[in-house]
Design a protein around this motif. Structure first.
Motif, PDB file in Angstrom:
ATOM      1  N   ASP A   1       0.855  -1.188   0.000  1.00 45.45           N
ATOM      2  CA  ASP A   1       0.000   0.000   0.000  1.00 45.45           C
ATOM      3  C   ASP A   1       0.893   1.240   0.000  1.00 45.45           C
ATOM      4  OD1 ASP A   1      -2.319   1.409  -0.046  1.00 45.45           O
ATOM      5  OD2 ASP A   1      -2.733   1.244   2.091  1.00 45.45           O
ATOM      6  N   SER A   2       1.968   1.172  -0.787  1.00 39.83           N
ATOM      7  CA  SER A   2       2.941   2.259  -0.854  1.00 39.83           C
ATOM      8  C   SER A   2       3.253   2.553  -2.319  1.00 39.83           C
ATOM      9  CB  SER A   2       4.228   1.868  -0.110  1.00 39.83           C
ATOM     10  OG  SER A   2       3.957   1.510   1.224  1.00 39.83           O
ATOM     11  N   VAL A   3       3.964   3.634  -2.553  1.00 40.14           N
ATOM     12  CA  VAL A   3       4.302   4.004  -3.923  1.00 40.14           C
ATOM     13  C   VAL A   3       5.301   3.008  -4.502  1.00 40.14           C
ATOM     14  CG1 VAL A   3       3.844   6.447  -3.523  1.00 40.14           C
ATOM     15  CG2 VAL A   3       6.139   5.540  -3.127  1.00 40.14           C
ATOM     16  N   ASP A   4       5.281   2.882  -5.822  1.00 36.44           N
ATOM     17  CA  ASP A   4       6.129   1.899  -6.485  1.00 36.44           C
ATOM     18  C   ASP A   4       7.614   2.106  -6.191  1.00 36.44           C
ATOM     19  OD1 ASP A   4       3.922   0.696  -7.543  1.00 36.44           O
ATOM     20  OD2 ASP A   4       4.053   1.679  -9.498  1.00 36.44           O
ATOM     21  N   ALA A   5       8.014   3.361  -6.019  1.00 37.68           N
ATOM     22  CA  ALA A   5       9.426   3.637  -5.759  1.00 37.68           C
ATOM     23  C   ALA A   5       9.877   2.971  -4.466  1.00 37.68           C
ATOM     24  CB  ALA A   5       9.665   5.142  -5.685  1.00 37.68           C
ATOM     25  N   ALA A   6       9.020   3.001  -3.457  1.00 35.89           N
ATOM     26  CA  ALA A   6       9.370   2.365  -2.179  1.00 35.89           C
ATOM     27  C   ALA A   6       9.328   0.856  -2.299  1.00 35.89           C
ATOM     28  CB  ALA A   6       8.420   2.836  -1.086  1.00 35.89           C
ATOM     29  N   LEU A   7       8.300   0.319  -2.974  1.00 40.15           N
ATOM     30  CA  LEU A   7       8.193  -1.133  -3.139  1.00 40.15           C
ATOM     31  C   LEU A   7       9.342  -1.681  -3.979  1.00 40.15           C
ATOM     32  CD1 LEU A   7       4.346  -1.365  -3.730  1.00 40.15           C
ATOM     33  CD2 LEU A   7       5.595  -2.099  -1.695  1.00 40.15           C
ATOM     34  N   GLY A   8       9.856  -0.866  -4.883  1.00 41.36           N
ATOM     35  CA  GLY A   8      11.007  -1.290  -5.681  1.00 41.36           C
ATOM     36  C   GLY A   8      12.253  -1.459  -4.842  1.00 41.36           C
ATOM     37  N   VAL A   9      12.357  -0.692  -3.779  1.00 46.27           N
ATOM     38  CA  VAL A   9      13.498  -0.814  -2.870  1.00 46.27           C
ATOM     39  C   VAL A   9      13.335  -2.035  -1.967  1.00 46.27           C
ATOM     40  CG1 VAL A   9      14.745   0.295  -0.963  1.00 46.27           C
ATOM     41  CG2 VAL A   9      13.946   1.656  -2.901  1.00 46.27           C
ATOM     42  N   ASN A  10      12.110  -2.213  -1.449  1.00 38.95           N
ATOM     43  CA  ASN A  10      11.845  -3.343  -0.552  1.00 38.95           C
ATOM     44  C   ASN A  10      10.373  -3.733  -0.659  1.00 38.95           C
ATOM     45  OD1 ASN A  10      11.599  -5.248   1.430  1.00 38.95           O
ATOM     46  ND2 ASN A  10      12.188  -3.916   3.133  1.00 38.95           N
ATOM     47  N   PRO A  11      10.035  -4.801  -1.388  1.00 42.96           N
ATOM     48  CA  PRO A  11       8.629  -5.197  -1.524  1.00 42.96           C
ATOM     49  C   PRO A  11       8.002  -5.645  -0.203  1.00 42.96           C
ATOM     50  CG  PRO A  11      10.098  -6.854  -2.480  1.00 42.96           C
ATOM     51  CD  PRO A  11      10.941  -5.664  -2.168  1.00 42.96           C
ATOM     52  N   ASP A  12       8.827  -5.949   0.788  1.00 45.52           N
ATOM     53  CA  ASP A  12       8.328  -6.357   2.092  1.00 45.52           C
ATOM     54  C   ASP A  12       8.430  -5.239   3.123  1.00 45.52           C
ATOM     55  OD1 ASP A  12       7.657  -8.929   1.291  1.00 45.52           O
ATOM     56  OD2 ASP A  12       9.678  -9.687   1.666  1.00 45.52           O
ATOM     57  N   LEU A  13       8.379  -3.996   2.647  1.00 43.79           N
ATOM     58  CA  LEU A  13       8.596  -2.884   3.565  1.00 43.79           C
ATOM     59  C   LEU A  13       7.530  -2.820   4.661  1.00 43.79           C
ATOM     60  CD1 LEU A  13       6.593  -0.129   2.997  1.00 43.79           C
ATOM     61  CD2 LEU A  13       7.780  -0.292   0.828  1.00 43.79           C
ATOM     62  N   SER A  14       6.266  -3.186   4.341  1.00 38.69           N
ATOM     63  CA  SER A  14       5.220  -3.133   5.362  1.00 38.69           C
ATOM     64  C   SER A  14       5.479  -4.146   6.478  1.00 38.69           C
ATOM     65  CB  SER A  14       3.848  -3.402   4.737  1.00 38.69           C
ATOM     66  OG  SER A  14       3.425  -2.303   3.961  1.00 38.69           O
ATOM     67  N   ILE A  15       5.983  -5.315   6.103  1.00 37.16           N
ATOM     68  CA  ILE A  15       6.296  -6.342   7.098  1.00 37.16           C
ATOM     69  C   ILE A  15       7.429  -5.867   8.004  1.00 37.16           C
ATOM     70  CG2 ILE A  15       7.118  -8.706   7.394  1.00 37.16           C
ATOM     71  CD1 ILE A  15       5.812  -9.223   4.580  1.00 37.16           C
ATOM     72  N   LEU A  16       8.469  -5.302   7.385  1.00 36.50           N
ATOM     73  CA  LEU A  16       9.584  -4.762   8.158  1.00 36.50           C
ATOM     74  C   LEU A  16       9.109  -3.642   9.075  1.00 36.50           C
ATOM     75  CD1 LEU A  16      12.624  -4.497   8.762  1.00 36.50           C
ATOM     76  CD2 LEU A  16      12.790  -2.988   6.763  1.00 36.50           C
ATOM     77  N   TYR A  17       8.266  -2.771   8.543  1.00 37.99           N
ATOM     78  CA  TYR A  17       7.733  -1.630   9.299  1.00 37.99           C
ATOM     79  C   TYR A  17       7.006  -2.111  10.547  1.00 37.99           C
ATOM     80  CZ  TYR A  17       5.677   3.128   9.520  1.00 37.99           C
ATOM     81  OH  TYR A  17       5.313   4.396   9.886  1.00 37.99           O
ATOM     82  N   LEU A  18       6.085  -3.062  10.365  1.00 34.19           N
ATOM     83  CA  LEU A  18       5.261  -3.523  11.484  1.00 34.19           C
ATOM     84  C   LEU A  18       6.074  -4.301  12.515  1.00 34.19           C
ATOM     85  CD1 LEU A  18       2.095  -4.557   9.463  1.00 34.19           C
ATOM     86  CD2 LEU A  18       2.306  -2.619  11.043  1.00 34.19           C
ATOM     87  N   ASP A  19       6.915  -5.215  12.047  1.00 33.88           N
ATOM     88  CA  ASP A  19       7.748  -5.978  12.979  1.00 33.88           C
ATOM     89  C   ASP A  19       8.625  -5.046  13.815  1.00 33.88           C
ATOM     90  OD1 ASP A  19       6.856  -8.542  12.402  1.00 33.88           O
ATOM     91  OD2 ASP A  19       8.351  -8.897  10.846  1.00 33.88           O
ATOM     92  N   THR A  20       9.196  -4.044  13.147  1.00 33.29           N
ATOM     93  CA  THR A  20      10.099  -3.116  13.835  1.00 33.29           C
ATOM     94  C   THR A  20       9.349  -2.286  14.861  1.00 33.29           C
ATOM     95  OG1 THR A  20      11.534  -2.981  11.881  1.00 33.29           O
ATOM     96  CG2 THR A  20      11.729  -1.219  13.513  1.00 33.29           C
ATOM     97  N   LEU A  21       8.211  -1.696  14.455  1.00 37.10           N
ATOM     98  CA  LEU A  21       7.511  -0.786  15.357  1.00 37.10           C
ATOM     99  C   LEU A  21       6.864  -1.510  16.529  1.00 37.10           C
ATOM    100  CD1 LEU A  21       5.848   2.069  13.291  1.00 37.10           C
ATOM    101  CD2 LEU A  21       8.065   1.972  14.403  1.00 37.10           C
ATOM    102  N   CYS A  22       6.317  -2.701  16.303  1.00 32.34           N
ATOM    103  CA  CYS A  22       5.704  -3.423  17.426  1.00 32.34           C
ATOM    104  C   CYS A  22       6.723  -3.671  18.528  1.00 32.34           C
ATOM    105  CB  CYS A  22       5.106  -4.742  16.942  1.00 32.34           C
ATOM    106  SG  CYS A  22       3.551  -4.562  16.033  1.00 32.34           S
ATOM    107  N   ILE A  23       7.894  -4.130  18.147  1.00 31.16           N
ATOM    108  CA  ILE A  23       8.923  -4.432  19.151  1.00 31.16           C
ATOM    109  C   ILE A  23       9.489  -3.148  19.749  1.00 31.16           C
ATOM    110  CG2 ILE A  23      11.183  -5.481  19.512  1.00 31.16           C
ATOM    111  CD1 ILE A  23      10.414  -7.531  17.345  1.00 31.16           C
ATOM    112  N   ALA A  24       9.721  -2.140  18.898  1.00 31.96           N
ATOM    113  CA  ALA A  24      10.252  -0.874  19.415  1.00 31.96           C
ATOM    114  C   ALA A  24       9.297  -0.233  20.416  1.00 31.96           C
ATOM    115  CB  ALA A  24      10.517   0.090  18.262  1.00 31.96           C
ATOM    116  N   ARG A  25       8.000  -0.222  20.100  1.00 32.01           N
ATOM    117  CA  ARG A  25       7.027   0.383  21.005  1.00 32.01           C
ATOM    118  C   ARG A  25       6.969  -0.383  22.333  1.00 32.01           C
ATOM    119  NH1 ARG A  25       7.759   3.884  18.078  1.00 32.01           N
ATOM    120  NH2 ARG A  25       6.396   4.734  16.468  1.00 32.01           N
ATOM    121  N   ALA A  26       7.104  -1.706  22.279  1.00 36.01           N
ATOM    122  CA  ALA A  26       7.098  -2.496  23.513  1.00 36.01           C
ATOM    123  C   ALA A  26       8.302  -2.137  24.384  1.00 36.01           C
ATOM    124  CB  ALA A  26       7.099  -3.984  23.181  1.00 36.01           C
TER     125      ALA A  26
END
Length: 294
Positions: free
Chosen positions: A181-206
């Protein structure tokens, strides 16, 4: 605290069918000893960028909220039924809606609720955000002091910090987050960016809040369904980031569900770990001493 994270596949605009499936998961969770069952955001309708169709479903919310309250009382389990769309008390001209998460206790009473404040871009023409002057507030439950956030709120550290300042030790976040759900330029860098985003923030917030963070996202259709929906997708061909999980300081991610798939993870969360983390990092102690003025 035994928690059921229900990564549900919601058929678009099919509230009765989606409720029946959610109820089945909750009954199974109760049978397995879960103290709380959590569903994703928009679980009755899925997210459809069509205000009129969502408005029609929102008008049914009182009925489904009552059904969840009765179910919680029958099973003796706490339920967070993801989010439920609601019609404002006074109908407004553009027919925008409220997106609200509820915490239902074991007696079937609503112990707390929260209206989504931080809206993702496609939601802004359809939803009314909670007023900015209204503070994020925690509330007491049989499981401890709890705070609710919704989906995109996760990206605002101030939101969770406000709940922690109000004493929350458990933060519950229903979500409906797509894998792409991101622009193609970002998905071209990392197609799994949403997964990385969520995994990172859930643990960081905890870690940064010495809190248990229970994040529950929508899922895809698993092995597919009778209507020809492909595995891992919904009826509109969308794949969800998934990664529903319970994140704890020190321990990290527990009970994490895979991307895109429907399923349930029952996680036994030892909240004493949160106390150990606070004894190390003293985040809450520091916040209390200086009145959280940064």
């Amino acid at each position: 605290m035994k928690s059921a994270l229900i990564q549900l596949y919601s058929k678009p605009l099919a509230p009765e069918e989606n409720y029946a499936k959610a109820e089945s998961f909750i009954r199974k969770a109760a049978d397995e000893g879960a103290e709380i069952a959590i569903l994703p955001e928009y679980h009755l309708s899925s997210w459809i960028p069509d205000r009129d169709k969502l408005y029609a479903i929102a008008q049914q919310t009182p009925k489904y909220l009552d059904q969840y309250r009765s179910l919680a009382k029958e099973l003796g389990i706490c339920i967070v039924p993801g989010t439920l769309l609601s019609v404002p008390g006074e109908e407004i001209e553009d027919r925008r809606l409220l997106n609200i998460s509820y915490f239902i206790g074991t007696e079937g009473n609503v112990l707390g609720q929260y209206q989504k404040r931080n809206l993702w871009h496609p939601e802004k023409p359809i939803l009314i955000p909670s007023p900015n002057p209204e503070p994020h507030k925690a509330f007491e439950t049989p499981l401890g002091r709890v705070g609710l956030l919704i989906c995109w709120d996760l990206t605002f550290p101030e939101a969770m910090r406000a709940l922690v300042a109000d004493g929350a030790t458990i933060i519950i976040i229903p979500s409906c987050w797509l894998r792409a759900d991101s622009v193609d330029a970002a998905l071209g860098v990392n197609p799994d960016l949403s997964i990385l985003y969520l995994d990172t923030l859930c643990i960081a917030r905890a870690f940064e809040n010495t809190a248990a963070v229970l994040y529950v996202n929508a899922g895809g259709a698993g092995e597919g369904d009778a209507d020809g929906v492909p595995p891992g997708k919904d009826a509109l061909g969308r794949e969800y980031a998934g990664v529903s999980q319970a994140a704890l300081p020190i321990r990290g991610s527990l009970g994490r569900l895979e991307t895109g798939q429907e399923g349930m993870s029952i996680v036994d969360i030892d909240l004493r770990i949160r106390d150990v983390a606070e004894s190390i990092y003293k985040s809450r102690e520091d916040m209390a001493q200086r009145g959280w003025v940064y």
